[in-house]
Design an enzyme around this catalytic site. Structure first.
Site, PDB file in Angstrom:
ATOM      1  N   LYS A  46      51.759   4.810 -23.718  1.00 36.20           N
ATOM      2  CA  LYS A  46      52.485   4.528 -24.970  1.00 36.20           C
ATOM      3  C   LYS A  46      51.781   5.072 -26.214  1.00 36.20           C
ATOM      4  O   LYS A  46      52.407   5.336 -27.220  1.00 36.20           O
ATOM      5  CB  LYS A  46      52.721   3.023 -25.139  1.00 36.20           C
ATOM      6  CG  LYS A  46      51.508   2.215 -25.591  1.00 36.20           C
ATOM      7  CD  LYS A  46      51.962   0.816 -26.065  1.00 36.20           C
ATOM      8  CE  LYS A  46      50.836  -0.008 -26.636  1.00 36.20           C
ATOM      9  NZ  LYS A  46      49.940  -0.579 -25.606  1.00 36.20           N
ATOM     10  N   HIS A 183      43.900  -7.703 -22.144  1.00 36.65           N
ATOM     11  CA  HIS A 183      43.717  -6.740 -23.236  1.00 36.65           C
ATOM     12  C   HIS A 183      43.051  -7.468 -24.389  1.00 36.65           C
ATOM     13  O   HIS A 183      43.562  -8.476 -24.858  1.00 36.65           O
ATOM     14  CB  HIS A 183      45.058  -6.145 -23.666  1.00 36.65           C
ATOM     15  CG  HIS A 183      44.903  -4.854 -24.426  1.00 36.65           C
ATOM     16  ND1 HIS A 183      44.164  -4.765 -25.590  1.00 36.65           N
ATOM     17  CD2 HIS A 183      45.366  -3.604 -24.188  1.00 36.65           C
ATOM     18  CE1 HIS A 183      44.190  -3.515 -26.022  1.00 36.65           C
ATOM     19  NE2 HIS A 183      44.901  -2.786 -25.193  1.00 36.65           N
ATOM     20  N   GLU A 259      42.394   0.677 -19.115  1.00 34.63           N
ATOM     21  CA  GLU A 259      43.589   1.333 -19.663  1.00 34.63           C
ATOM     22  C   GLU A 259      43.332   1.837 -21.073  1.00 34.63           C
ATOM     23  O   GLU A 259      44.002   1.417 -22.018  1.00 34.63           O
ATOM     24  CB  GLU A 259      44.753   0.329 -19.687  1.00 34.63           C
ATOM     25  CG  GLU A 259      45.101  -0.260 -18.336  1.00 34.63           C
ATOM     26  CD  GLU A 259      46.005  -1.496 -18.446  1.00 34.63           C
ATOM     27  OE1 GLU A 259      46.188  -2.026 -19.565  1.00 34.63           O
ATOM     28  OE2 GLU A 259      46.516  -1.929 -17.409  1.00 34.63           O
TER      29      GLU A 259
HETATM   30  C1  LIG Z   1      48.583  -0.665 -25.712  1.00 32.35           C
HETATM   31  C2  LIG Z   1      47.956  -1.031 -24.430  1.00 32.35           C
HETATM   32  C3  LIG Z   1      46.824  -0.337 -23.978  1.00 32.35           C
HETATM   33  C4  LIG Z   1      46.080   0.692 -24.792  1.00 32.35           C
HETATM   34  O1  LIG Z   1      45.298   0.056 -25.747  1.00 32.35           O
HETATM   35  P1  LIG Z   1      44.240   0.859 -26.650  1.00 32.35           P
HETATM   36  O2  LIG Z   1      43.731  -0.201 -27.564  1.00 32.35           O
HETATM   37  O3  LIG Z   1      44.967   1.944 -27.358  1.00 32.35           O
HETATM   38  O4  LIG Z   1      43.187   1.375 -25.751  1.00 32.35           O
HETATM   39  C5  LIG Z   1      46.332  -0.666 -22.731  1.00 32.35           C
HETATM   40  N1  LIG Z   1      46.917  -1.621 -21.960  1.00 32.35           N
HETATM   41  C6  LIG Z   1      48.004  -2.303 -22.372  1.00 32.35           C
HETATM   42  C7  LIG Z   1      48.588  -3.331 -21.470  1.00 32.35           C
HETATM   43  C8  LIG Z   1      48.560  -2.051 -23.619  1.00 32.35           C
HETATM   44  O5  LIG Z   1      49.610  -2.754 -24.031  1.00 32.35           O
END
Ligand SMILES: *Cc1c(COP(=O)(O)O)cnc(C)c1O
Length: 377
Positions: A46, A183, A259
Site C-alpha cells: 500500500k 504494527h 512488513e
Molecule cells: C501500512 C502497513 C505496513 C507498512 O507500515 P510502514 O510503517 O510503512 O512500514 C505494514 N503492515 C501493515 C499491516 C500495514 O497496515
C-alpha cells in the site's frame, strides 16, 4: 538523485513529475536484509503499489504484504510466471494478506490460493471459515503505538487478553492459526514499542502452547522509520535492539516476518513541480505549483508528514508559502519554506517523498496525478 538529472527528467517528461530511483530501492532493501538477517521482508504494497516497485523487490527475493484484492493481483502477476506446483508451495512465503477485515468476495477469490491472512475478531473467523476455509491465519494484536508518526492501533488488533480465546475459536472452526502479527505505528522512532510488542507476543506464544496451540510464526509488522531528518534514531541501533529481543524470546525455528513499507521506499521517491503562479498574501510570498496535497503531496494530509521544497536556483532565502494547484485552501504544501526569489516556470522539488504519496494521488479538480518515471531500473 542529483539536481542535474532531475532537471533533465522534468524537461523531458514535463511536470509534475514523480521520480522513482530503483538503485535506492535496492540499497534500502539490502540495508534491511543486512541488519535483520533472521527476518523475511514482506514489502507493504500500500505504501507505493507501482508494479515496477513490486517487480524490483520480487527480483531481490522479497515477499509482500497486501491489503486488498487489487494489491494481491499486482503481486500475483510476478508469481504467476512460476510453474504451477511451485506457485502453490510458495504463496505463504511470498504473500501475506494483512488486512484483518476482508470482504466476502475477496475471501472467495483468495481461497483457491490457500492464502495466509490476518484476523482480529470472531466475526472474521466465521467469514473465513465459510468463504476461505483453506486459508492459514495470523492473529493481529493491538500493541502500543506511543510516539509513532501515524497511529495504527485504534482500528485493528485483538487485545492481548482475548488472544488465546480467539486462537481457540479459529480452531473450533477448523482453521489453523500459524502465528501472531502486530504494527507498532508508522514511522516509529520509539524502540520501546517493538520491545513491548515482542514481549507481549512471547507471553501469548507461551499461553497458547500451554493450551495446546503451537504457534510457528511472528510477524513484527512495519513502522521502521525513514531517515527524514537527523532526529530519527539510527536504523542499525533499532535493529540491534529488536534482534536482541527476538533472539532472547523466540527459538530459531520460529519464522520471523516483517512488513516494512516506508523504510524501503521513502528515500527512493522525488517530486518535481513547476511554479505556475506567485502572489503576496498575508505579507508573505506564496508560490503556486502544479502538484499538491490532492496529488503527490497527499502525505501532508494522510501521513502527517512534512516535506521541504528545494529550488534548483541559488539566491537569498526568504520565508514563503507553497500551495498546490486546486481551488481548495486545504491544498497547502507548506506555510513556511525558505526559498530564493523564483520566477513562474521554474521548478521546485522534494526528496524522501516515495512513501504514502503518489499512492494516494487523486484527480481532484481535473488535475491528474504526476507522471511517474523510473530510473536505474
Ligand atoms: C501500512 C502497513 C505496513 C507498512 O507500515 P510502514 O510503517 O510503512 O512500514 C505494514 N503492515 C501493515 C499491516 C500495514 O497496515
Amino acid at each position: 538523485m542529483n539536481q542535474k538529472s532531475l532537471l533533465e527528467l522534468v524537461k523531458k517528461h514535463g511536470s509534475p513529475l514523480f521520480v522513482v530511483d530503483h538503485a535506492e530501492l535496492r540499497k534500502n532493501y539490502a540495508l534491511f536484509r543486512k541488519h535483520f538477517p533472521r527476518v523475511q521482508i514482506y514489502y507493504a504494497v500500500k505504501v507505493n503499489s507501482d508494479p515496477a516497485i513490486v517487480k524490483t523487490f520480487y527480483e531481490l527475493g522479497g515477499s509482500f504484504d497486501v491489503a486488498s484484492i487489487q494489491e494481491f493481483r499486482t503481486v500475483y502477476q510476478c508469481i504467476a510466471k512460476l510453474p504451477a506446483k511451485q506457485r502453490q508451495d510458495f504463496i505463504w512465503d511470498k504473500i501475506i494478506y494483512a488486512n484483518p477485515i476482508k470482504p466476502v468476495e475477496t475471501l472467495e477469490e483468495l481461497d483457491r490460493y490457500k492464502p495466509l491472512v490476518t484476523y482480529d475478531n470472531h466475526e472474521e473467523v466465521k467469514k473465513i471459515a465459510k468463504h476461505a476455509p483453506h486459508a492459514g491465519l495470523a492473529l493481529r494484536l493491538r500493541v502500543p503505538n506511543t510516539g509513532s508518526m501515524v497511529e495504527l492501533s485504534s482500528k485493528f488488533g485483538a487485545l492481548p487478553g482475548e488472544a488465546v480465546d480467539l486462537i481457540k475459536y479459529a480452531h473450533e472452526h477448523d482453521l489453523v492459526v500459524e502465528g501472531l502479527s502486530f504494527h507498532v505505528g508508522s514511522q516509529c522512532t520509539n524502540p520501546q514499542n517493538y520491545i513491548q510488542a515482542i514481549n507481549l507476543c512471547a507471553n501469548i506464544f507461551a499461553e497458547a502452547k500451554s493450551r495446546g496451540f503451537n504457534l510457528k510464526l511472528l510477524d513484527i509488522g512495519g513502522g521502521f522509520p525513514a531517515a527524514y531528518d537527523a532526529t530519527v534514531p539510527k536504523f542499525s541501533a533499532l535493529a540491534k535492539t529488536i534482534n536482541h529481543e527476538l533472539d532472547r524470546l523466540f527459538p530459531k525455528e520460529i519464522e520471523i516476518l516483517a512488513e516494512p513499507g516506508r523504510f524501503l521506499v521513502a528515500s527512493a521517491g522525488t517530486a518535481v513541480s513547476k511554479i505556475i503562479g506567485k502572489a503576496f498574501r498575508n505579507e508573505k510570498l506564496g508560490y503556486y505549483v502544479d502538484d499538491g496535497v490532492y496529488h503527490t503531496y497527499s502525505g501532508v494530509i494522510f501521513d502527517h508528514c512534512t516535506y521541504h521544497l528545494k529550488s534548483f536556483k541559488r539566491g537569498a532565502p526568504q520565508v514563503c508559502a507553497v500551495f498546490g494547484p486546486t481551488c481548495d485552501a486545504l491544498d497547502t504544501i507548506s506555510l513556511s519554506e525558505e526559498l530564493p526569489d523564483l520566477e513562474i516556470g521554474e521548478y521546485l522539488y522534494s526528496e524522501n517523498i516515495g512513501a504514502y504519496s503518489a499512492a494516494s494521488s487523486t484527480h481532484f479538480n481535473g488535475f491528474p496525478p504526476a507522471t511517474v518515471v523510473h530510473v536505474n531500473q
